[in-house]
Scaffold this motif. Structure first.
Motif, PDB file in Angstrom:
ATOM      1  N   TYR A 168       0.831  -1.210   0.000  1.00 39.88           N
ATOM      2  CA  TYR A 168       0.000   0.000   0.000  1.00 39.88           C
ATOM      3  C   TYR A 168       0.860   1.253   0.000  1.00 39.88           C
ATOM      4  O   TYR A 168       0.537   2.254  -0.648  1.00 39.88           O
ATOM      5  CB  TYR A 168      -0.927  -0.012   1.220  1.00 39.88           C
ATOM      6  CG  TYR A 168      -1.952   1.087   1.165  1.00 39.88           C
ATOM      7  CD1 TYR A 168      -3.052   1.002   0.323  1.00 39.88           C
ATOM      8  CD2 TYR A 168      -1.802   2.234   1.960  1.00 39.88           C
ATOM      9  CE1 TYR A 168      -3.992   2.021   0.262  1.00 39.88           C
ATOM     10  CE2 TYR A 168      -2.734   3.257   1.907  1.00 39.88           C
ATOM     11  CZ  TYR A 168      -3.829   3.140   1.052  1.00 39.88           C
ATOM     12  OH  TYR A 168      -4.754   4.143   0.982  1.00 39.88           O
ATOM     13  N   LYS A 227       2.219   1.601  -3.428  1.00 39.68           N
ATOM     14  CA  LYS A 227       1.173   1.608  -4.458  1.00 39.68           C
ATOM     15  C   LYS A 227       1.464   0.590  -5.558  1.00 39.68           C
ATOM     16  O   LYS A 227       1.242   0.836  -6.745  1.00 39.68           O
ATOM     17  CB  LYS A 227       1.041   3.005  -5.069  1.00 39.68           C
ATOM     18  CG  LYS A 227       0.801   4.121  -4.052  1.00 39.68           C
ATOM     19  CD  LYS A 227      -0.511   3.908  -3.315  1.00 39.68           C
ATOM     20  CE  LYS A 227      -0.800   5.075  -2.377  1.00 39.68           C
ATOM     21  NZ  LYS A 227       0.106   5.158  -1.209  1.00 39.68           N
ATOM     22  N   SER A 228       1.999  -0.559  -5.133  1.00 34.72           N
ATOM     23  CA  SER A 228       2.316  -1.619  -6.097  1.00 34.72           C
ATOM     24  C   SER A 228       1.445  -2.835  -5.813  1.00 34.72           C
ATOM     25  O   SER A 228       1.051  -3.072  -4.657  1.00 34.72           O
ATOM     26  CB  SER A 228       3.795  -2.003  -5.993  1.00 34.72           C
ATOM     27  OG  SER A 228       4.073  -2.541  -4.709  1.00 34.72           O
ATOM     28  N   TYR A 229       1.168  -3.589  -6.867  1.00 28.14           N
ATOM     29  CA  TYR A 229       0.291  -4.760  -6.668  1.00 28.14           C
ATOM     30  C   TYR A 229       0.645  -5.856  -7.668  1.00 28.14           C
ATOM     31  O   TYR A 229       0.752  -5.598  -8.868  1.00 28.14           O
ATOM     32  CB  TYR A 229      -1.173  -4.366  -6.836  1.00 28.14           C
ATOM     33  CG  TYR A 229      -2.111  -5.535  -6.630  1.00 28.14           C
ATOM     34  CD1 TYR A 229      -2.192  -6.176  -5.402  1.00 28.14           C
ATOM     35  CD2 TYR A 229      -2.900  -5.998  -7.670  1.00 28.14           C
ATOM     36  CE1 TYR A 229      -3.034  -7.256  -5.203  1.00 28.14           C
ATOM     37  CE2 TYR A 229      -3.765  -7.072  -7.482  1.00 28.14           C
ATOM     38  CZ  TYR A 229      -3.825  -7.699  -6.243  1.00 28.14           C
ATOM     39  OH  TYR A 229      -4.659  -8.760  -6.062  1.00 28.14           O
ATOM     40  N   LEU A 279      -6.940  -0.278  -2.813  1.00 31.18           N
ATOM     41  CA  LEU A 279      -6.084  -0.094  -3.987  1.00 31.18           C
ATOM     42  C   LEU A 279      -6.903   0.341  -5.194  1.00 31.18           C
ATOM     43  O   LEU A 279      -6.469   1.169  -6.000  1.00 31.18           O
ATOM     44  CB  LEU A 279      -5.337  -1.399  -4.294  1.00 31.18           C
ATOM     45  CG  LEU A 279      -4.252  -1.325  -5.370  1.00 31.18           C
ATOM     46  CD1 LEU A 279      -3.070  -0.496  -4.877  1.00 31.18           C
ATOM     47  CD2 LEU A 279      -3.787  -2.714  -5.739  1.00 31.18           C
ATOM     48  N   LEU A 283      -7.697   4.066  -5.653  1.00 24.81           N
ATOM     49  CA  LEU A 283      -6.646   4.988  -6.043  1.00 24.81           C
ATOM     50  C   LEU A 283      -6.805   5.363  -7.527  1.00 24.81           C
ATOM     51  O   LEU A 283      -7.203   4.519  -8.341  1.00 24.81           O
ATOM     52  CB  LEU A 283      -5.278   4.384  -5.793  1.00 24.81           C
ATOM     53  CG  LEU A 283      -4.950   4.072  -4.310  1.00 24.81           C
ATOM     54  CD1 LEU A 283      -3.595   3.372  -4.230  1.00 24.81           C
ATOM     55  CD2 LEU A 283      -4.957   5.343  -3.484  1.00 24.81           C
TER      56      LEU A 283
END
Length: 398
Positions: free
Chosen positions: A283, A286-288, A394, A397
């Protein structure tokens, strides 16, 4: 067509001759006054899940005629027609097999499992009557029965057979045990050495497992059948007498291995901590990467689908009303395939929000459910709550 009718007639004739031969053999096998009938109790095994509960059988020993037979209700055949389909549907067929007693004992002692013998205090006519009952049960047309883990197995068949033959003269004293456990709790006692097998049983079996078992029902376990028989009595013209004339330890057994320290509860607790740390890191950055969540949701969804099938489409009575479906929702299968697309996640973020609230509510109510859900699954449910909430956040965003 004519050939088929001829073959059918020959098969019927062969079956009839087999029955006649069996009855002739039965008539010839009269027990001598020196004959003994015993209940054999074998200790739990550690190699296979099905052996964890021990085993029961009946021994008929007649020194005058020279035979020493073991009547074993716990035999199944992998080669029986549709074995795996029957197992899946809850129609697993077991049978009564007759074998040499010494061979049976060798197989159990070689595994280090104890063997106890209870010689029954039966009159000559009671011995003959029960022996005849066993012989008739062992006939090919009678030997097979539909197995039930808790109500119709190798132990209950012996208990119920004795009741059928001896009738009101046999009395089981319920005071032999303080009946305070549910069927699930009784199983847990025997699966302490196999914690992952215990987890599997707790997942697949539902509310029927959580009913409090009576002293009579405890005897689905061989150990408790041994205790129940030890306290049972027989009515006679002179009064009452113990059902067991003599108990002897044929083999004392060897100590079992210590309980595994790598338990499901520990594994899922550690996994929860790891997932929480990774979620915070993802988080912040901001990567997934969707693959881990895909595998998680896919696995949980498939488990839920299995539980649904076991409940509604099989004859596994113990798998009914399974509250594990509260966390193992088949709906997770749908969510799993939304993860690989940013657009799909954003358009479906409300579903992930609902999922996070659902798993949160299940966690709050976890210890109030009438079904005793495994503690390891509580941590898995928290993981699901955490990841659905993360994916919702997520997706919000830009």
């Amino acid at each position: 067509m004519a050939a088929a009718k001829y073959l059918g007639s020959m098969k019927k004739m062969g079956l009839l001759l087999g029955i006649l031969w069996s009855w002739c053999t039965l008539a010839q096998w009269q027990l001598s006054p020196q004959a003994q009938i015993s209940v054999i109790t074998c200790g739990p095994g550690q190699n296979e899940l099905y052996s964890a509960f021990g085993h029961s059988a009946v021994r008929v020993h007649d020194p005058k005629t020279g035979f020493d037979l073991l009547y074993n209700y716990g035999v199944f055949d992998f080669d029986q027609p549709n074995f795996y389909l029957n197992f899946t549907k809850g129609n697993l067929l077991y049978k009564l097999a007759v074998t040499d007693y010494s061979r049976f004992v060798r197989s159990y002692t070689s595994e280090g499992r104890f063997v106890h013998e209870q010689i029954l205090n039966l009159s000559p006519w009671q011995k003959q009557a029960y022996f005849n009952f066993l012989q008739v049960n062992a006939l090919p047309q009678n030997a097979t029965y539909r197995y039930d883990y808790f109500y119709d197995n190798c132990a209950t068949r012996i208990r119920d057979g004795l009741l059928q033959v001896l009738g009101d003269t046999l009395h089981f004293d319920s005071s032999y045990v303080e009946a305070k456990h549910s069927i699930r709790e009784l199983c847990d006692l025997y699966l302490s050495q196999q914690p992952w097998g215990d987890l599997g049983i707790d997942i697949c079996l539902g509310l029927p497992m959580d009913k409090k078992a009576s002293a009579f029902e405890y005897m689905f376990l061989p150990d408790y059948l041994e205790k129940g028989i030890a306290s049972a009595t027989l009515k006679t013209a002179e009064g009452t007498k113990p059902l067991v004339a003599q108990r002897q330890v044929t083999f004392a057994g060897k100590p079992q291995d210590q309980k595994s320290t790598v338990t499901p509860t520990l594994v899922f607790l550690v996994l929860l901590a790891v997932v929480l740390a990774l979620s915070i890191r993802q988080y912040r950055k901001k990567s997934y990467r969707p693959l881990p969540d895909f595998l998680l949701f896919l696995s949980v969804g498939l488990v839920g689908l299995l539980l649904f099938i076991l409940w509604f489409f099989t004859d596994h009575a113990a798998a009914a009303r399974n509250l594990n479906l509260l966390w193992a929702l088949p709906f997770h299968l749908f969510l799993a395939f939304l993860l690989f697309s940013d657009r799909a996640r954003k358009r479906s973020r409300l579903l992930f929000l609902i999922g996070s609230f659902w798993h949160g509510a299940v966690a709050v109510a976890w210890f109030m459910f009438p079904q005793d859900l495994h503690l390891a699954l509580f941590f898995l449910n928290l993981i699901l709550a955490l990841r659905t909430a993360f994916i919702y956040q997520l997706a919000k965003l830009p």
